[in-house]
Design a protein around this motif. Structure first.
Motif, mmCIF file in Angstrom:
data_model
loop_
_atom_site.group_PDB
_atom_site.id
_atom_site.type_symbol
_atom_site.label_atom_id
_atom_site.label_comp_id
_atom_site.label_asym_id
_atom_site.label_seq_id
_atom_site.Cartn_x
_atom_site.Cartn_y
_atom_site.Cartn_z
ATOM 1 N N MET A 112 0.824 -1.205 0.000
ATOM 2 C CA MET A 112 0.000 0.000 0.000
ATOM 3 C C MET A 112 0.859 1.257 0.000
ATOM 4 O O MET A 112 0.478 2.279 -0.594
ATOM 5 C CB MET A 112 -0.940 -0.005 1.205
ATOM 6 C CG MET A 112 -2.001 -1.086 1.167
ATOM 7 S SD MET A 112 -3.359 -0.769 2.310
ATOM 8 C CE MET A 112 -4.144 0.654 1.535
ATOM 9 N N ALA A 123 -0.394 5.026 -0.595
ATOM 10 C CA ALA A 123 -1.335 5.171 0.509
ATOM 11 C C ALA A 123 -0.627 5.701 1.738
ATOM 12 O O ALA A 123 0.529 5.358 2.014
ATOM 13 C CB ALA A 123 -2.003 3.831 0.825
ATOM 14 N N TRP A 143 -3.447 6.919 7.325
ATOM 15 C CA TRP A 143 -4.889 6.858 7.528
ATOM 16 C C TRP A 143 -5.549 5.899 6.549
ATOM 17 O O TRP A 143 -6.467 5.170 6.907
ATOM 18 C CB TRP A 143 -5.504 8.253 7.409
ATOM 19 C CG TRP A 143 -5.214 9.137 8.567
ATOM 20 C CD1 TRP A 143 -4.305 10.150 8.622
ATOM 21 C CD2 TRP A 143 -5.822 9.074 9.867
ATOM 22 N NE1 TRP A 143 -4.302 10.733 9.863
ATOM 23 C CE2 TRP A 143 -5.231 10.092 10.648
ATOM 24 C CE3 TRP A 143 -6.803 8.274 10.438
ATOM 25 C CZ2 TRP A 143 -5.591 10.321 11.973
ATOM 26 C CZ3 TRP A 143 -7.170 8.489 11.753
ATOM 27 C CH2 TRP A 143 -6.572 9.490 12.509
ATOM 28 N N ARG A 144 -5.082 5.906 5.303
ATOM 29 C CA ARG A 144 -5.635 4.980 4.316
ATOM 30 C C ARG A 144 -5.329 3.544 4.684
ATOM 31 O O ARG A 144 -6.196 2.653 4.568
ATOM 32 C CB ARG A 144 -5.062 5.320 2.935
ATOM 33 C CG ARG A 144 -5.579 4.420 1.814
ATOM 34 C CD ARG A 144 -7.059 4.610 1.556
ATOM 35 N NE ARG A 144 -7.543 3.737 0.524
ATOM 36 C CZ ARG A 144 -7.451 4.011 -0.783
ATOM 37 N NH1 ARG A 144 -6.889 5.157 -1.176
ATOM 38 N NH2 ARG A 144 -7.931 3.176 -1.674
ATOM 39 N N TRP A 186 -7.714 2.470 7.762
ATOM 40 C CA TRP A 186 -9.133 2.208 7.536
ATOM 41 C C TRP A 186 -9.392 1.248 6.382
ATOM 42 O O TRP A 186 -10.455 0.629 6.328
ATOM 43 C CB TRP A 186 -9.872 3.522 7.283
ATOM 44 C CG TRP A 186 -9.763 4.468 8.422
ATOM 45 C CD1 TRP A 186 -9.134 5.675 8.432
ATOM 46 C CD2 TRP A 186 -10.279 4.286 9.748
ATOM 47 N NE1 TRP A 186 -9.217 6.263 9.664
ATOM 48 C CE2 TRP A 186 -9.927 5.428 10.499
ATOM 49 C CE3 TRP A 186 -10.997 3.275 10.373
ATOM 50 C CZ2 TRP A 186 -10.264 5.577 11.843
ATOM 51 C CZ3 TRP A 186 -11.336 3.429 11.710
ATOM 52 C CH2 TRP A 186 -10.982 4.563 12.427
ATOM 53 N N SER A 187 -8.425 1.124 5.445
ATOM 54 C CA SER A 187 -8.644 0.241 4.297
ATOM 55 C C SER A 187 -7.985 -1.120 4.442
ATOM 56 O O SER A 187 -8.362 -2.059 3.746
ATOM 57 C CB SER A 187 -8.125 0.910 3.012
ATOM 58 O OG SER A 187 -8.807 2.117 2.759
#
Length: 307
Positions: free
Chosen positions: A204, A209, A212-213, A216-217
């Motif tokens: 990621m 990313a 925070w990405r 939550w992802s």
């Protein structure tokens, strides 16, 4: 005249073979049938004792809630009610039980949301920065919170709530309850997130990313079993909490279910069937939540603790 002496070698050496010895196979040890029967009997007896220890109080609770006040004093405690009635449930529902139930739902939901959200962010930061000194110190501080009993800090908590002008409000119960739920929640989520492969985070990061990405992802979906586990655990603790509602609230319309159970005590006695009926009704929401989340709960209890 000379004589020639001919030396002969053993047959095994002459043919180039090494003598071998037959391996002795040990006889299998037969288990003692008496010991096996005794072990099974002890295990079965312990299981029956534990089942009785759990089932008998629940049975007495339900049976007592179906008695009248007169039958409660005359019937045997564990006997089936001779004249079962729902008058105790009507007494509870005709009162302010719905208000107490709504207060408990608000306090429990607010505490669980705050505790799980902040614990997830803290656990993610601790795992992602596992090599830093600040991360190790933060995790140790959360673990230290497990050693602080609630009763030891109730006076400072009371003074803080008074200073913040939150006394006699549901928020006065939510904030300290969430704070005391953080240590165990962070510990469980950290243990679970440590098992997430670092290659997923690195992939990621390559895709651009941010933290925070990734939180939550990636972290939140993978940690769903652990999130459900801590949510149910924290919810049970808050739902059954008595000390914070007792100290930090005083109005009847701010009472939660554990505190409301004391209202069925009269001047000359206690309405035991009505109290048991209120207890039965107060356990139904948590029982429904456990039934709905049982798969995620079992998965969270059995995963994430390999390190």
């Amino acid at each position: 005249m000379s004589t020639t002496v001919t030396k002969t070698r053993p047959a095994a050496k002459r043919q180039g073979h090494v003598p071998t010895h037959r391996a002795v196979t040990p006889r299998p040890v037969r288990p003692n049938p008496v010991a096996g029967i005794l072990r099974r009997a002890l295990t079965g007896g312990a299981a029956l004792f534990w089942t009785a220890l759990v089932v008998v109080p629940v049975y007495w609770l339900v049976v007592t809630s179906l008695r009248s006040r007169a039958d409660f004093t005359t019937d045997s405690p564990l006997a089936l009610p001779g004249h079962p009635t729902l008058d105790s449930y009507r007494t509870v529902l005709d009162g302010d039980f719905t208000t107490y139930l709504l207060n408990s739902v608000v306090v429990t939901a607010g505490t669980v949301v705050l505790a799980v959200a902040f614990a997830l962010m803290a656990a993610f930061a601790i795992v992602r920065n596992a090599g830093s000194r600040f991360s190790r110190l933060s995790f140790r501080l959360f673990l230290l919170g497990l050693a602080i009993p609630l009763q030891a800090v109730i006076i400072p908590v009371y003074l803080l709530i008074i200073k913040m002008q939150l006394y006699d409000s549901l928020l006065a119960i939510v904030l300290p309850s969430a704070a005391f739920a953080l240590p165990i929640t962070v510990m469980i989520l950290v243990s679970f997130l440590r098992d997430v492969p670092r290659s997923l985070f690195e992939a990621m990061i390559v895709d651009g990313a941010g933290d925070w990405r990734m939180l939550w992802s990636l972290a939140a979906p993978l940690a769903r079993p652990a999130l459900m586990t801590v949510a149910v655990y924290d919810g049970l603790q808050v739902w059954n909490g008595f000390l914070f509602p007792l100290i930090l609230t005083q109005s009847g319309d701010r009472a939660v279910l554990p505190l409301a159970l004391t209202l069925y005590r009269g001047q000359f006695g206690i309405d035991v069937p009505a109290t048991m009926a209120a207890v039965v009704l107060s356990t139904l929401p948590m029982l429904a939540l456990f039934i709905l989340a049982r798969r995620q709960l079992v998965a969270g209890l059995t995963a994430g603790f390999s390190k």
